[in-house]
Design an enzyme around this catalytic site. Structure first.
Site, PDB file in Angstrom:
ATOM      1  N   ASP A  40      33.677  -3.276  40.085  1.00 57.51           N
ATOM      2  CA  ASP A  40      33.455  -3.970  38.709  1.00 57.51           C
ATOM      3  C   ASP A  40      33.168  -5.358  38.450  1.00 57.51           C
ATOM      4  OD1 ASP A  40      35.910  -4.726  38.325  1.00 57.51           O
ATOM      5  OD2 ASP A  40      36.616  -2.747  37.481  1.00 57.51           O
ATOM      6  N   ARG A  54      31.898  -9.672  35.155  1.00 54.84           N
ATOM      7  CA  ARG A  54      32.480  -8.655  34.888  1.00 54.84           C
ATOM      8  C   ARG A  54      31.909  -7.577  34.084  1.00 54.84           C
ATOM      9  NH1 ARG A  54      35.083  -4.465  34.364  1.00 54.84           N
ATOM     10  NH2 ARG A  54      37.300  -4.036  34.320  1.00 54.84           N
ATOM     11  N   ASP A  59      35.925   0.483  34.511  1.00 55.95           N
ATOM     12  CA  ASP A  59      37.224   0.241  35.342  1.00 55.95           C
ATOM     13  C   ASP A  59      36.904   0.890  36.840  1.00 55.95           C
ATOM     14  OD1 ASP A  59      39.630  -0.781  35.995  1.00 55.95           O
ATOM     15  OD2 ASP A  59      40.660   0.657  35.208  1.00 55.95           O
ATOM     16  N   THR A  60      37.203   0.110  37.948  1.00 54.91           N
ATOM     17  CA  THR A  60      36.859   0.860  39.193  1.00 54.91           C
ATOM     18  C   THR A  60      38.375   0.771  39.850  1.00 54.91           C
ATOM     19  OG1 THR A  60      36.080  -1.169  40.262  1.00 54.91           O
ATOM     20  CG2 THR A  60      34.595   0.450  39.211  1.00 54.91           C
ATOM     21  N   GLU A  62      41.378  -0.441  42.501  1.00 54.71           N
ATOM     22  CA  GLU A  62      41.838  -1.450  42.773  1.00 54.71           C
ATOM     23  C   GLU A  62      41.606  -1.687  44.261  1.00 54.71           C
ATOM     24  OE1 GLU A  62      42.198  -4.279  41.219  1.00 54.71           O
ATOM     25  OE2 GLU A  62      42.449  -3.468  39.120  1.00 54.71           O
ATOM     26  N   ARG A 105      34.937 -15.294  33.280  1.00 48.16           N
ATOM     27  CA  ARG A 105      34.148 -14.278  33.765  1.00 48.16           C
ATOM     28  C   ARG A 105      33.012 -13.968  32.825  1.00 48.16           C
ATOM     29  NH1 ARG A 105      37.984  -9.634  36.304  1.00 48.16           N
ATOM     30  NH2 ARG A 105      38.675  -9.730  34.162  1.00 48.16           N
TER      31      ARG A 105
END
Length: 271
Positions: A40, A54, A59-60, A62, A105
């Site tokens: 992401d 971002r 949400d991907t 980690e 970001r």
């Protein structure tokens, strides 16, 4: 008088009518691919400047967090994003309510050849819907894609219990889960911990290696970030600590800035 009333009616119309896309979102800016950080987050070139983006509302898993092992489908998500970015005509678009996060970001919707990549990541199971900021323009679109991916059990949805149902993030278990009555025992890499009875024998001292609920004499009560937390509490703090803040606890497991592979235990409240 009629002209005045008509003028006022037109002004009210502009004020009360919901924002159209052109008003809620910025223009689209052409960018060039530089590199992918994870599923992401990426670097692109906007004009002559390289910026870190971002992607909003997703949400991907980690792969870069030093506190966590590489999670399932993290590398696949990064590769999926790279394939879109490396070979596509790229554009970014801001939600006009906020353009940067606290890390500097750029918070964006990313397009490759006209397709909303944020949505593609969710639709094919590489990302879940997740957000902490106020930008939610495409939220309903992404939720529909998430429902589709979940129904088809694509990628992250193929692992039962992997997508955290209590909040953002993902739950990884490398060891069998020990049954417990606490509802907070779903975190990364379950580790063995002392029994409650053995800890209660010495309740006046904190056990090293575990998040603490005790205030350290001389430490500030208000800490800005995890770097400051770990300066005084190397293993993190619990939600019973005076310095605890929700921003320290992204996975909502009652521990803030904790060491990797930690499971909350009830005795931590007195540690």
């Amino acid at each position: 008088m009629k002209l005045l009333k008509m003028f006022i009616a037109i002004i009210l119309l502009f004020i009360l009518v919901p924002q159209k896309e052109s008003q809620a979102l910025s223009s689209k800016y052409n960018v060039q691919y530089v590199s992918v950080v994870d599923g992401d987050t990426a670097y692109v070139k906007l004009g002559k400047k390289t910026i870190k983006i971002r992607m909003l509302l997703i949400d991907t898993p980690e792969s870069k967090d030093p506190r966590k092992p590489v999670q399932p489908y993290a590398k696949e998500a990064a590769k999926f994003l790279e394939n879109h970015m490396r070979y596509g005509r790229l554009q970014i678009q801001y939600d006009n309510s906020q353009k940067l996060d606290r890390y500097g970001r750029h918070l964006v919707y990313l397009y490759a050849n006209g397709k909303l990549v944020n949505n593609e990541m969710v639709r094919y199971g590489y990302a879940r819907v997740g957000f902490i900021y106020s930008q939610k323009y495409y939220l309903n679109t992404l939720k529909k894609s998430e429902a589709h991916a979940k129904k088809k059990q694509y990628k992250i949805w193929s692992i039962k219990g992997y997508v955290n149902p209590l909040g953002e993030g993902f739950i990884t278990r490398n060891k069998p889960v020990v049954k417990s009555t606490t509802k907070y025992n779903t975190v990364s890499n379950i580790v063995s911990t002392p029994s409650t009875s053995s800890v209660q024998k010495s309740p006046t001292t904190s056990r090293a290696g575990y998040p603490t609920s005790r205030y350290r004499s001389g430490a500030p009560t208000v800490l800005a970030n995890c770097t400051e937390v770990k300066k005084y509490y190397p293993y993190g703090i619990t939600d019973s600590h005076i310095s605890y803040q929700p921003k320290f606890d992204r996975d909502k497991d009652r521990m803030g800035c904790e060491s990797s592979g930690m499971q909350y235990q009830s005795w931590f409240a007195n540690n």
